[in-house]
Design an enzyme around this catalytic site. Structure first.
Site, PDB file in Angstrom:
ATOM      1  N   LYS A 200     -42.613  13.178 -24.006  1.00 31.29           N
ATOM      2  CA  LYS A 200     -43.588  12.239 -24.556  1.00 31.29           C
ATOM      3  C   LYS A 200     -42.921  11.462 -25.699  1.00 31.29           C
ATOM      4  CE  LYS A 200     -46.962  11.503 -27.854  1.00 31.29           C
ATOM      5  NZ  LYS A 200     -46.524  10.167 -27.944  1.00 31.29           N
ATOM      6  N   GLY A 253     -40.642  15.269 -35.476  1.00 29.31           N
ATOM      7  CA  GLY A 253     -41.639  14.389 -36.079  1.00 29.31           C
ATOM      8  C   GLY A 253     -41.966  14.851 -37.477  1.00 29.31           C
ATOM      9  N   GLU A 275     -38.255  19.989 -35.468  1.00 26.07           N
ATOM     10  CA  GLU A 275     -37.357  19.200 -36.332  1.00 26.07           C
ATOM     11  C   GLU A 275     -38.269  18.284 -37.130  1.00 26.07           C
ATOM     12  OE1 GLU A 275     -34.313  19.790 -36.612  1.00 26.07           O
ATOM     13  OE2 GLU A 275     -33.745  20.829 -34.786  1.00 26.07           O
ATOM     14  N   CYS A 309     -34.645  10.756 -40.856  1.00 26.95           N
ATOM     15  CA  CYS A 309     -35.158  12.017 -41.393  1.00 26.95           C
ATOM     16  C   CYS A 309     -34.224  12.659 -42.407  1.00 26.95           C
ATOM     17  CB  CYS A 309     -35.415  12.985 -40.247  1.00 26.95           C
ATOM     18  SG  CYS A 309     -33.976  13.237 -39.209  1.00 26.95           S
ATOM     19  N   GLU A 407     -41.873  12.524 -48.809  1.00 20.38           N
ATOM     20  CA  GLU A 407     -41.020  11.763 -47.897  1.00 20.38           C
ATOM     21  C   GLU A 407     -41.589  10.344 -47.793  1.00 20.38           C
ATOM     22  OE1 GLU A 407     -41.192  12.601 -43.640  1.00 20.38           O
ATOM     23  OE2 GLU A 407     -39.017  12.501 -43.556  1.00 20.38           O
TER      24      GLU A 407
HETATM   25  P1  NAD Z   1     -45.299  11.971 -36.147  1.00 20.22           P
HETATM   26  O1  NAD Z   1     -45.323  13.412 -36.503  1.00 20.22           O
HETATM   27  O2  NAD Z   1     -46.450  11.143 -36.538  1.00 20.22           O
HETATM   28  O3  NAD Z   1     -45.173  11.806 -34.553  1.00 20.22           O
HETATM   29  C1  NAD Z   1     -44.127  12.426 -33.833  1.00 20.22           C
HETATM   30  C2  NAD Z   1     -44.565  12.577 -32.384  1.00 20.22           C
HETATM   31  O4  NAD Z   1     -45.668  13.484 -32.338  1.00 20.22           O
HETATM   32  C3  NAD Z   1     -45.048  11.273 -31.747  1.00 20.22           C
HETATM   33  O5  NAD Z   1     -44.623  11.213 -30.409  1.00 20.22           O
HETATM   34  C4  NAD Z   1     -46.554  11.403 -31.824  1.00 20.22           C
HETATM   35  O6  NAD Z   1     -47.232  10.671 -30.834  1.00 20.22           O
HETATM   36  C5  NAD Z   1     -46.730  12.899 -31.603  1.00 20.22           C
HETATM   37  N1  NAD Z   1     -48.004  13.441 -32.092  1.00 20.22           N
HETATM   38  C6  NAD Z   1     -48.809  12.940 -33.053  1.00 20.22           C
HETATM   39  N2  NAD Z   1     -49.905  13.722 -33.192  1.00 20.22           N
HETATM   40  C7  NAD Z   1     -49.773  14.731 -32.310  1.00 20.22           C
HETATM   41  C8  NAD Z   1     -50.559  15.881 -31.999  1.00 20.22           C
HETATM   42  N3  NAD Z   1     -51.720  16.142 -32.595  1.00 20.22           N
HETATM   43  N4  NAD Z   1     -50.097  16.734 -31.048  1.00 20.22           N
HETATM   44  C9  NAD Z   1     -48.904  16.518 -30.450  1.00 20.22           C
HETATM   45  N5  NAD Z   1     -48.131  15.444 -30.691  1.00 20.22           N
HETATM   46  C10 NAD Z   1     -48.556  14.565 -31.622  1.00 20.22           C
HETATM   47  O7  NAD Z   1     -43.924  11.405 -36.701  1.00 20.22           O
HETATM   48  P2  NAD Z   1     -43.408   9.890 -36.670  1.00 20.22           P
HETATM   49  O8  NAD Z   1     -44.202   9.121 -37.661  1.00 20.22           O
HETATM   50  O9  NAD Z   1     -43.317   9.423 -35.285  1.00 20.22           O
HETATM   51  O10 NAD Z   1     -41.898  10.068 -37.194  1.00 20.22           O
HETATM   52  C11 NAD Z   1     -41.548  10.169 -38.528  1.00 20.22           C
HETATM   53  C12 NAD Z   1     -41.385  11.618 -38.945  1.00 20.22           C
HETATM   54  O11 NAD Z   1     -40.471  12.275 -38.077  1.00 20.22           O
HETATM   55  C13 NAD Z   1     -40.791  11.752 -40.334  1.00 20.22           C
HETATM   56  O12 NAD Z   1     -41.469  12.763 -41.030  1.00 20.22           O
HETATM   57  C14 NAD Z   1     -39.352  12.159 -40.075  1.00 20.22           C
HETATM   58  O13 NAD Z   1     -38.738  12.863 -41.116  1.00 20.22           O
HETATM   59  C15 NAD Z   1     -39.512  12.996 -38.863  1.00 20.22           C
HETATM   60  N6  NAD Z   1     -38.237  13.088 -38.142  1.00 20.22           N
HETATM   61  C16 NAD Z   1     -37.575  14.276 -38.171  1.00 20.22           C
HETATM   62  C17 NAD Z   1     -36.339  14.381 -37.535  1.00 20.22           C
HETATM   63  C18 NAD Z   1     -35.552  15.681 -37.553  1.00 20.22           C
HETATM   64  O14 NAD Z   1     -34.640  15.833 -36.730  1.00 20.22           O
HETATM   65  N7  NAD Z   1     -35.858  16.620 -38.440  1.00 20.22           N
HETATM   66  C19 NAD Z   1     -35.791  13.278 -36.856  1.00 20.22           C
HETATM   67  C20 NAD Z   1     -36.512  12.089 -36.848  1.00 20.22           C
HETATM   68  C21 NAD Z   1     -37.747  12.001 -37.488  1.00 20.22           C
END
Ligand code: NAD
Length: 505
Positions: A200, A253, A275, A309, A407
């Protein structure tokens, strides 16, 4: 595609096959079927520099996830995929990497238009990085093995060995900042171990995953092994996390969403990799080459407008060089070219959508109100319709300020001076996050004494942005659980089975 996007693509020029991909109806890959929106809702794909609509993508449903899991389970348990040897999987993963290489420029343009990042950087960092990762994991597919003749202390005679078995169907959920790369990190380990997957992508940046699905089929990976279901996190993501037929969840995420999907996975006693977010510290010792280290710190934090991230977003700089170093970072920041992804000289892209822009602006506003001094950047001139935020450096920050603790995920560096190494380490560790860190210094003995004391999943010395498929990546504390990349990632996609053979009469 609306006129603004049309004009943008014409201004900078894109490949004919990229245009054709953008113009074709977007469909989800479920088993062997390409499923269009039909009577489902759709969401718009926005090109962030113009705000124009590129295309529409289906909003998948829980039923779509169910169908994708069924297809993935069939291939895992009894389909053609389940019968392949490791060497055959290795060849298929490499074939996918070959096809990605053949389509390198097209994939880079898709990613650049979807995410906003510079086209050449997308080619190098996103697409080539994804290909390298797949090739790394392809190599493992034929080498995963248990151990024969494990030590056994039972009285008498026994032969013991362990087997490594794939965990099953993998739910793979990715954020919007490096969509292709993040998905390929997860896909490499999935395919190498013999698992199958339901992917997804993030709502904001789903295009490259759909193209990846096409290439997976073209590579000969049996239909149903790789499924791509687009849609809302609260519907599709949640359905994947809660689905009883998903055996492992690999999520990248934000920390709050990671915790909620983690709970769903733990309820099912699923294998789980998270992650999550970061607020990575940078320690700068007084013996550095100021110009060179400042340029690396600036590039580390401002790459992709800080939407990274593990970006080094908190810099603790020795007090004896503090003012000079901050001035040098600010000079580097001011020299960075702001612009859209298809402009060849752009380095700072638009932020990924209005929500992200507003959130970054709010953080900068709070930093100013909390009393941090601006060394460069600050609030954008156009807060109402803006898409770009200038690289911003705050001076003399305190660790209790929200801009230091939270963040921001935008082009914002907070800085503070320190006087002793113990103080620098204490400041660096004073965070709920622990994804990554950097140390800059010439006295390597001193640096290597600091490194183990930093509470983070990685310590990058005298540089930033170092990622390698062979090196595990993942966070301590609120930054996550488990690792992506490296041999360590494979373990999260494998079960270990122990076999005892009683050789006694
Ligand atoms: P997010 O958590 O909002 O979304 C991430 C994914 O989760 C998306 O595909 C989203 O549609 C999905 N999602 C949202 N709500 C959900 C739910 N209730 N159940 C299941 N899936 C759900 O994050 P974002 O805004 O897309 O990305 C930014 C964040 O990601 C930042 O906090 C960043 O630090 C983190 N990030 C971490 C890494 C790592 O490797 N540690 C890498 C890249 C980004």
């Amino acid at each position: 595609m609306d006129q603004r996007v049309f004009d943008y693509l014409n201004t900078y020029g894109i490949r004919a096959d990229t245009r054709a991909f953008l113009e074709q109806e977007k469909k989800m890959l479920i088993g062997e079927k390409w499923v269009g929106a039909g009577d489902r809702e759709t969401f718009d794909v926005i090109e962030f520099s113009t705000g124009g609509v590129v295309t529409q993508i289906p909003k998948g449903t829980a039923e779509d996830v169910d169908a994708a899991v069924t297809a993935a389970r069939y291939q895992f348990e009894q389909g053609e995929w389940s019968k392949l040897s490791g060497l055959q999987r290795e060849q298929l993963i490499n074939r996918l990497a070959d096809l990605m290489e053949e389509n390198l420029e097209q994939l880079a343009e898709i990613e650049s238009i979807d995410v906003g990042r510079n086209r050449e950087i997308s080619q190098e960092a996103d697409v080539q990085g994804s290909i390298d990762t797949l090739r790394y994991f392809a190599g493992w597919a034929s080498k995963i093995s248990g151990r024969v003749g494990e030590p056994c202390s039972l009285p008498g005679s026994y032969l013991t060995y362990t087997m490594k078995e794939p965990v099953g169907v993998v739910g793979s959920i990715a954020p919007w900042n490096f969509p292709l790369n993040t998905t390929c990190w997860k896909l490499g380990a999935t395919l190498a171990t013999g698992c199958t997957t339901v992917i997804k992508p993030a709502e904001l940046t789903s295009l490259s995953s759909l193209r990846l699905g096409e290439l997976a089929l073209e590579a000969g990976i049996p239909a149903g092994v790789v499924n791509v279901v687009t849609g809302a996190g609260s519907v599709v993501g949640r359905a994947i996390a809660e689905h009883p037929g998903v055996d492992k969840l690999t999520f990248t995420g934000s920390t709050p969403v990671g915790k909620s999907v983690g709970l769903a996975a733990i309820n099912k006693l699923n294998h789980l990799t998270l992650e999550l977010g970061g607020k990575s510290p940078v320690i700068v010792l007084e013996d550095v080459d100021i110009k060179s280290a400042a340029a690396k710190v600036a590039e580390g934090v401002f790459f992709n407008a800080g939407q990274v991230c593990d970006a080094g977003t908190r810099a603790y700089i020795h007090e004896s060089i503090y003012d000079e170093f901050v001035a040098e970072v600010a000079a580097c920041a001011k020299a960075m070219k702001i612009g859209p992804g298809l402009a060849s000289d752009s380095f700072i892209p638009p932020l990924v959508g209005r929500k992200q822009f507003d959130s970054v602006v709010k953080h900068i506003q709070r930093g100013i109100e909390e009393g941090a001094e601006l060394a460069c950047g600050g609030l954008p001139e156009d807060i109402v319709n803006g898409v770009y935020v200038e690289p911003t450096v705050f001076k003399n920050c305190r660790n209790d300020m929200s801009i230091v603790r939270e963040e921001i995920f935008g082009p914002v560096l907070v800085t503070a001076p320190f006087s002793t190494d113990d103080e620098a380490i204490e400041l660096a560790n004073d965070s709920e996050y622990g994804l990554a860190s950097c140390i800059y210094g010439s006295d390597i003995t001193r640096v290597l004494k600091i490194a183990p004391r930093i509470q983070a999943g990685s310590v990058k010395i005298n540089g930033d942005g170092m990622v390698d498929p062979a090196m595990p990546f993942g966070g301590y504390k609120q930054s996550g659980v488990g690792k992506d990349l490296g041999q360590e990632q494979l373990e999260h996609f494998l079960e270990t089975k122990t076999i005892f053979i009683n050789l006694n009469d």
